[in-house]
Scaffold this active site. Sequence first.
Site, PDB file in Angstrom:
ATOM      1  N   THR A 277       0.831  -1.206   0.000  1.00 37.78           N
ATOM      2  CA  THR A 277       0.000   0.000   0.000  1.00 37.78           C
ATOM      3  C   THR A 277       0.864   1.254   0.000  1.00 37.78           C
ATOM      4  OG1 THR A 277      -0.097  -0.237   2.385  1.00 37.78           O
ATOM      5  CG2 THR A 277      -2.035  -0.959   1.176  1.00 37.78           C
TER       6      THR A 277
ATOM      7  N   SER B  86      15.281 -12.031   4.271  1.00 41.03           N
ATOM      8  CA  SER B  86      14.143 -12.571   5.012  1.00 41.03           C
ATOM      9  C   SER B  86      12.904 -11.718   4.821  1.00 41.03           C
ATOM     10  CB  SER B  86      14.480 -12.609   6.493  1.00 41.03           C
ATOM     11  OG  SER B  86      14.755 -11.296   6.928  1.00 41.03           O
TER      12      SER B  86
ATOM     13  N   SER C 239      18.285  -4.646   4.203  1.00 36.56           N
ATOM     14  CA  SER C 239      18.929  -3.615   3.378  1.00 36.56           C
ATOM     15  C   SER C 239      18.520  -2.211   3.816  1.00 36.56           C
ATOM     16  CB  SER C 239      18.645  -3.844   1.891  1.00 36.56           C
ATOM     17  OG  SER C 239      17.279  -3.958   1.651  1.00 36.56           O
TER      18      SER C 239
ATOM     19  N   ASP D 206       9.674   0.796   4.820  1.00 34.33           N
ATOM     20  CA  ASP D 206      10.750   0.120   5.557  1.00 34.33           C
ATOM     21  C   ASP D 206      11.675   1.123   6.237  1.00 34.33           C
ATOM     22  OD1 ASP D 206       9.574  -1.995   4.325  1.00 34.33           O
ATOM     23  OD2 ASP D 206      11.202  -2.372   2.909  1.00 34.33           O
TER      24      ASP D 206
HETATM   25  C1  GLA Z   1       9.010  -3.917   0.428  1.00 31.95           C
HETATM   26  C2  GLA Z   1       9.198  -2.435   0.110  1.00 31.95           C
HETATM   27  C3  GLA Z   1       8.178  -1.576   0.868  1.00 31.95           C
HETATM   28  C4  GLA Z   1       6.768  -2.104   0.694  1.00 31.95           C
HETATM   29  C5  GLA Z   1       6.693  -3.606   0.926  1.00 31.95           C
HETATM   30  C6  GLA Z   1       5.349  -4.193   0.578  1.00 31.95           C
HETATM   31  O1  GLA Z   1       9.324  -4.165   1.766  1.00 31.95           O
HETATM   32  O2  GLA Z   1      10.500  -2.025   0.421  1.00 31.95           O
HETATM   33  O3  GLA Z   1       8.292  -0.241   0.460  1.00 31.95           O
HETATM   34  O4  GLA Z   1       6.260  -1.768  -0.560  1.00 31.95           O
HETATM   35  O5  GLA Z   1       7.681  -4.315   0.168  1.00 31.95           O
HETATM   36  O6  GLA Z   1       4.376  -3.709   1.441  1.00 31.95           O
END
Ligand code: GLA
Length: 406
Positions: free
Chosen positions: A54, A144, A149, A193
């Site tokens: 999202t 994982s 990263s 993230d």
């Molecule tokens: C990865 C991406 C995030 C997000 C997720 C899915 O972790 O780095 O930005 O899009 O996938 O929710």
Amino acid sequence: MHGPQREEHAAAARSEKGADMKEKLLEEFRSVFGREAERVFFAPGRVNLIGEHTDYNGGHVFPCALTIGTYAAAAKNSDGTLRFYSMNFKEKGVITADIGDLKNEKEHDWANYPKGVLKIMLDAGYSIPSGMDIVYFGNIPNSSGLSSSASVEVLTGYAARELFGLAVDFVELAKLGQKAENEFIGVNCGIMDQFAIAMGKKEHAIFLDTATLSYEYAPLVLGDSKLVIACSNKKRGLGDSKYNERRSECEAALAKLQTVLDIRSLGELTEEEFEANRAVIGDEVKERRAKHAVYENQRTIRAVAALQANDIEEFGRLMIASHESLRDDYEVTGIELDTLVETALAQEGVIGSRMTGAGFGGCTVSIVRADRVDAFIRNVGEAYINRIGYGADFYVVEAGCGPYTL
Ligand code: GLA
């Protein structure tokens, strides 16, 4: 960062585990570079509880930072060279790059992440007047889906901030990390993230609106339950290109919807608005991708409300619905993640279970009653190895805080 968080960070740094890690990193730095490191830093990994795929659709996410993550011992040097060494990839040795000439080089492998973030910081005008020597050690399992990263990116930005006294706040560190991923690495990821890692708060998850970056901390009160992560040990492989493909499918669907609706992102739509207009997308696959983005965003909003109302059962039901949508409409799960979730849901004391992160391998996250955790790990582990042919790894985790100096 406000007061209570700073104290949390200091407490984590003072803990016994913090002291052990600091010693371990300092020692490795000495042996690799033959001199003393100036400081040791930490940045966490993250797990997303709900709100998947999202973040690049202008929707909501609900991740938390973890207490596991990446450590770095670092010191400025007197030349313009960056020297990176990872205790997780010792076979790669010391990777060297000229700070005035940073580009993505395949043979630099993992070191492209720290290189990328420093390049983006330099381009943004931050002054990094000398090179650095850095030793990394991560206790997040690699590949994982727990964002090892992004953890390295935020950690490197934080280390530069601390060593060179840069005026860069934590939200900005998250944005710089995402930019490095987008422009230097070539993965079109959203902000989730790096934001979860930079802004983590102990015992809380972060309810983030990715359209505005406004956020709220929600106490992660799970009663007598625990968060259990199951790592599929399936390597992501083509994951990055599939990720970019999903993103463009959503963009194509949005462009069609914009011919009839005044919206900037799929995150602005309710389920009803989507249903009334979905036919305009004119492509069955893209319709399902967009449907996931819209419904998942609404589910995330409802899930956070449920948690705040202490309705953990409802939170669990929404996690399960999230997995089904990622499996059927977004198609990013696969047999490994589906097996982990299916067998998890067949266990006693499981409140919710779903894949977490980008998918195509990686991890699941489950909420499991504390007294059932051992049986859960045993049973799911056994069923997984029987069906898939290799084992899964399990971690009982807690929500931790953002980057700090040890
Ligand atoms: C990865 C991406 C995030 C997000 C997720 C899915 O972790 O780095 O930005 O899009 O996938 O929710």
